[in-house]
Design a protein around this motif. Structure first.
Motif, PDB file in Angstrom:
ATOM      1  N   PRO A  91      32.076  48.161  49.198  1.00 58.71           N
ATOM      2  CA  PRO A  91      30.968  48.874  49.837  1.00 58.71           C
ATOM      3  C   PRO A  91      31.169  50.393  49.783  1.00 58.71           C
ATOM      4  CG  PRO A  91      31.869  47.171  51.287  1.00 58.71           C
ATOM      5  CD  PRO A  91      32.830  47.342  50.158  1.00 58.71           C
ATOM      6  N   PRO A  92      30.106  51.154  50.036  1.00 58.57           N
ATOM      7  CA  PRO A  92      30.257  52.617  50.108  1.00 58.57           C
ATOM      8  C   PRO A  92      31.231  53.035  51.207  1.00 58.57           C
ATOM      9  CG  PRO A  92      27.931  51.996  50.009  1.00 58.57           C
ATOM     10  CD  PRO A  92      28.706  50.733  50.219  1.00 58.57           C
ATOM     11  N   PHE A  93      31.824  54.201  51.005  1.00 55.19           N
ATOM     12  CA  PHE A  93      32.692  54.858  51.984  1.00 55.19           C
ATOM     13  C   PHE A  93      34.063  54.198  52.151  1.00 55.19           C
ATOM     14  CE2 PHE A  93      28.292  55.658  53.757  1.00 55.19           C
ATOM     15  CZ  PHE A  93      28.126  56.853  53.074  1.00 55.19           C
ATOM     16  N   ILE A  94      34.432  53.302  51.249  1.00 57.58           N
ATOM     17  CA  ILE A  94      35.796  52.780  51.205  1.00 57.58           C
ATOM     18  C   ILE A  94      36.418  53.241  49.888  1.00 57.58           C
ATOM     19  CG2 ILE A  94      37.282  50.744  51.164  1.00 57.58           C
ATOM     20  CD1 ILE A  94      35.220  49.286  52.827  1.00 57.58           C
ATOM     21  N   GLU A  95      37.542  53.936  49.982  1.00 63.92           N
ATOM     22  CA  GLU A  95      38.139  54.584  48.820  1.00 63.92           C
ATOM     23  C   GLU A  95      39.010  53.621  48.014  1.00 63.92           C
ATOM     24  OE1 GLU A  95      38.829  58.335  46.712  1.00 63.92           O
ATOM     25  OE2 GLU A  95      37.396  57.675  48.221  1.00 63.92           O
ATOM     26  N   PRO A  96      38.736  53.453  46.710  1.00 63.12           N
ATOM     27  CA  PRO A  96      39.626  52.648  45.869  1.00 63.12           C
ATOM     28  C   PRO A  96      40.798  53.484  45.349  1.00 63.12           C
ATOM     29  CG  PRO A  96      37.662  53.272  44.630  1.00 63.12           C
ATOM     30  CD  PRO A  96      37.532  53.897  45.988  1.00 63.12           C
ATOM     31  N   VAL A  97      42.001  52.972  45.570  1.00 58.35           N
ATOM     32  CA  VAL A  97      43.218  53.728  45.258  1.00 58.35           C
ATOM     33  C   VAL A  97      44.020  53.002  44.184  1.00 58.35           C
ATOM     34  CG1 VAL A  97      45.324  54.749  46.198  1.00 58.35           C
ATOM     35  CG2 VAL A  97      43.282  54.557  47.644  1.00 58.35           C
ATOM     36  N   ALA A  98      44.297  53.690  43.090  1.00 57.85           N
ATOM     37  CA  ALA A  98      45.175  53.158  42.042  1.00 57.85           C
ATOM     38  C   ALA A  98      46.617  53.448  42.424  1.00 57.85           C
ATOM     39  CB  ALA A  98      44.845  53.803  40.694  1.00 57.85           C
ATOM     40  N   THR A 151      45.684  44.702  47.003  1.00 59.93           N
ATOM     41  CA  THR A 151      44.484  43.868  46.933  1.00 59.93           C
ATOM     42  C   THR A 151      44.405  43.226  45.554  1.00 59.93           C
ATOM     43  OG1 THR A 151      43.365  45.358  48.464  1.00 59.93           O
ATOM     44  CG2 THR A 151      41.979  43.838  47.204  1.00 59.93           C
ATOM     45  N   ALA A 152      44.453  41.896  45.517  1.00 62.35           N
ATOM     46  CA  ALA A 152      44.530  41.199  44.229  1.00 62.35           C
ATOM     47  C   ALA A 152      43.439  40.158  44.040  1.00 62.35           C
ATOM     48  CB  ALA A 152      45.896  40.547  44.072  1.00 62.35           C
ATOM     49  N   SER A 153      42.532  40.042  44.992  1.00 60.79           N
ATOM     50  CA  SER A 153      41.443  39.066  44.870  1.00 60.79           C
ATOM     51  C   SER A 153      40.260  39.540  45.707  1.00 60.79           C
ATOM     52  CB  SER A 153      41.892  37.687  45.363  1.00 60.79           C
ATOM     53  OG  SER A 153      42.082  37.699  46.770  1.00 60.79           O
ATOM     54  N   LEU A 154      39.086  38.979  45.420  1.00 59.72           N
ATOM     55  CA  LEU A 154      37.906  39.323  46.203  1.00 59.72           C
ATOM     56  C   LEU A 154      38.046  38.850  47.654  1.00 59.72           C
ATOM     57  CD1 LEU A 154      35.020  38.603  43.669  1.00 59.72           C
ATOM     58  CD2 LEU A 154      35.839  40.836  44.443  1.00 59.72           C
ATOM     59  N   ALA A 155      38.755  37.752  47.859  1.00 61.81           N
ATOM     60  CA  ALA A 155      38.981  37.263  49.226  1.00 61.81           C
ATOM     61  C   ALA A 155      39.828  38.257  50.012  1.00 61.81           C
ATOM     62  CB  ALA A 155      39.647  35.898  49.191  1.00 61.81           C
ATOM     63  N   ARG A 198      41.058  56.151  34.531  1.00 65.48           N
ATOM     64  CA  ARG A 198      39.777  55.995  33.827  1.00 65.48           C
ATOM     65  C   ARG A 198      39.403  54.527  33.652  1.00 65.48           C
ATOM     66  NH1 ARG A 198      40.913  60.872  29.515  1.00 65.48           N
ATOM     67  NH2 ARG A 198      39.797  62.516  30.659  1.00 65.48           N
ATOM     68  N   GLU A 199      40.381  53.697  33.337  1.00 66.11           N
ATOM     69  CA  GLU A 199      40.088  52.282  33.088  1.00 66.11           C
ATOM     70  C   GLU A 199      39.819  51.512  34.377  1.00 66.11           C
ATOM     71  OE1 GLU A 199      43.308  50.721  30.784  1.00 66.11           O
ATOM     72  OE2 GLU A 199      42.620  51.660  28.918  1.00 66.11           O
ATOM     73  N   SER A 200      40.450  51.917  35.462  1.00 65.32           N
ATOM     74  CA  SER A 200      40.299  51.192  36.726  1.00 65.32           C
ATOM     75  C   SER A 200      39.104  51.664  37.547  1.00 65.32           C
ATOM     76  CB  SER A 200      41.567  51.342  37.564  1.00 65.32           C
ATOM     77  OG  SER A 200      41.721  52.680  38.011  1.00 65.32           O
ATOM     78  N   PRO A 202      44.033  47.142  35.201  1.00 68.96           N
ATOM     79  CA  PRO A 202      42.943  48.093  35.460  1.00 68.96           C
ATOM     80  C   PRO A 202      41.560  47.469  35.285  1.00 68.96           C
ATOM     81  CG  PRO A 202      44.661  49.149  34.180  1.00 68.96           C
ATOM     82  CD  PRO A 202      45.029  47.695  34.257  1.00 68.96           C
ATOM     83  N   ALA A 203      41.411  46.573  34.308  1.00 70.15           N
ATOM     84  CA  ALA A 203      40.115  45.918  34.097  1.00 70.15           C
ATOM     85  C   ALA A 203      39.746  45.040  35.289  1.00 70.15           C
ATOM     86  CB  ALA A 203      40.141  45.091  32.813  1.00 70.15           C
ATOM     87  N   GLU A 204      40.733  44.316  35.826  1.00 64.89           N
ATOM     88  CA  GLU A 204      40.481  43.490  37.012  1.00 64.89           C
ATOM     89  C   GLU A 204      40.109  44.359  38.205  1.00 64.89           C
ATOM     90  OE1 GLU A 204      43.396  39.634  36.363  1.00 64.89           O
ATOM     91  OE2 GLU A 204      44.294  41.546  36.920  1.00 64.89           O
ATOM     92  N   THR A 205      40.791  45.491  38.342  1.00 66.21           N
ATOM     93  CA  THR A 205      40.464  46.421  39.425  1.00 66.21           C
ATOM     94  C   THR A 205      39.041  46.933  39.295  1.00 66.21           C
ATOM     95  OG1 THR A 205      42.761  47.120  39.706  1.00 66.21           O
ATOM     96  CG2 THR A 205      41.066  48.640  40.466  1.00 66.21           C
ATOM     97  N   ALA A 206      38.651  47.333  38.093  1.00 66.58           N
ATOM     98  CA  ALA A 206      37.298  47.848  37.875  1.00 66.58           C
ATOM     99  C   ALA A 206      36.244  46.818  38.250  1.00 66.58           C
ATOM    100  CB  ALA A 206      37.135  48.283  36.417  1.00 66.58           C
ATOM    101  N   ARG A 207      36.500  45.543  37.932  1.00 62.75           N
ATOM    102  CA  ARG A 207      35.538  44.492  38.286  1.00 62.75           C
ATOM    103  C   ARG A 207      35.463  44.311  39.804  1.00 62.75           C
ATOM    104  NH1 ARG A 207      37.605  42.036  33.483  1.00 62.75           N
ATOM    105  NH2 ARG A 207      39.163  40.844  34.668  1.00 62.75           N
ATOM    106  N   MET A 208      36.606  44.400  40.482  1.00 62.82           N
ATOM    107  CA  MET A 208      36.625  44.232  41.925  1.00 62.82           C
ATOM    108  C   MET A 208      35.956  45.395  42.642  1.00 62.82           C
ATOM    109  SD  MET A 208      40.401  42.565  42.476  1.00 62.82           S
ATOM    110  CE  MET A 208      40.236  42.540  44.244  1.00 62.82           C
ATOM    111  N   ILE A 209      36.150  46.596  42.128  1.00 61.25           N
ATOM    112  CA  ILE A 209      35.583  47.782  42.768  1.00 61.25           C
ATOM    113  C   ILE A 209      34.057  47.719  42.810  1.00 61.25           C
ATOM    114  CG2 ILE A 209      35.228  50.263  42.393  1.00 61.25           C
ATOM    115  CD1 ILE A 209      38.159  50.470  41.660  1.00 61.25           C
TER     116      ILE A 209
END
Length: 214
Positions: A53-60, A9-13, A75-77, A42-49
């Motif tokens: 929505p709730p109940f969807i797991e973000p995976v690094a 996943t690399a964009s909000l779209a 920690r950064e993401s 990691p900074a871009e990931t943190a902004r996207m996260i």
């Protein structure tokens, strides 16, 4: 019910595309050392996260191997699951867990031949789940190449922890793969792309095929 992760996943779209398909987890590729597409910082990931929505797991999802680098990346993401694609000594997974007690850790096992069965057993006591993937000399994942599902099925049958199937999955083959391997979940990256980006129709078709497979 089968769990579904959309990786790269690399964009909000692209994020919204996976959300609309009803995903359970979202993979963000960071810290790459091999050829890879769709990697972000990691900074871009943190902004996207923040938009997840709730109940969807973000995976690094990362190629990094150094323990301190992995801890810093998480920690950064702000991801809550770490997917380690490259080699790491099993005791180092415990060190990461001690530093980040909330973290779920998924270890990739590349199914190139039957030696993957022993590799899976080696990591099983340390990881929260295994992900069975395909690799080449250039790529640690995202190859679009399926592996031997007979070996994957054997790993699933012997495993005491959840096993996720990846590697060359598409809307066209995911149902067959699930029936053959019986994994806890499936993971797709390139198989739902069209013209180099995540395609809404293929993403939805993949999710439907996976949900209806069992």
């Amino acid at each position: 019910m089968i769990r579904i992760k959309f990786c790269g996943t690399a964009s909000l779209a692209e994020m919204q595309c996976a959300i609309d398909a009803g995903c359970d987890a979202m993979g963000f590729i960071m810290g790459v050392t091999h050829e890879s597409s769709d990697y972000i910082t990691p900074a871009e990931t943190a902004r996207m996260i923040r938009h997840l929505p709730p109940f969807i797991e973000p995976v690094a999802v990362t190629h990094l191997q150094d323990t301190e680098d992995l801890i810093k990346l998480v920690r950064e993401s702000h991801c809550t699951t770490l997917q380690i694609q490259d080699t790491i000594e099993p005791p180092e997974i415990d060190r990461i867990r001690d530093a980040l007690p909330y973290l779920k850790i998924v270890k990739a096992v590349h199914v190139m031949d039957e030696s993957a069965i022993a590799t899976a057993k080696r990591y099983e006591p340390y990881a929260d789940a295994l992900i069975l993937d395909t690799r080449t000399n250039e790529k640690l994942g995202g190859t679009g190449i399926p592996h031997d599902w007979n070996i994957s099925a054997e790993i699933v049958a012997r495993s005491s922890i959840p096993v996720i199937l990846a590697g060359g999955l598409t809307p066209e083959n995911v149902a067959e793969a699930i029936r053959k391997v019986r994994p806890y979940g499936v993971d797709v990256h390139t198989g739902v792309k069209k013209d180099g980006v995540r395609n809404p129709e293929r993403t939805l078709a993949f999710a439907r095929a996976a949900r209806n497979a069992l």
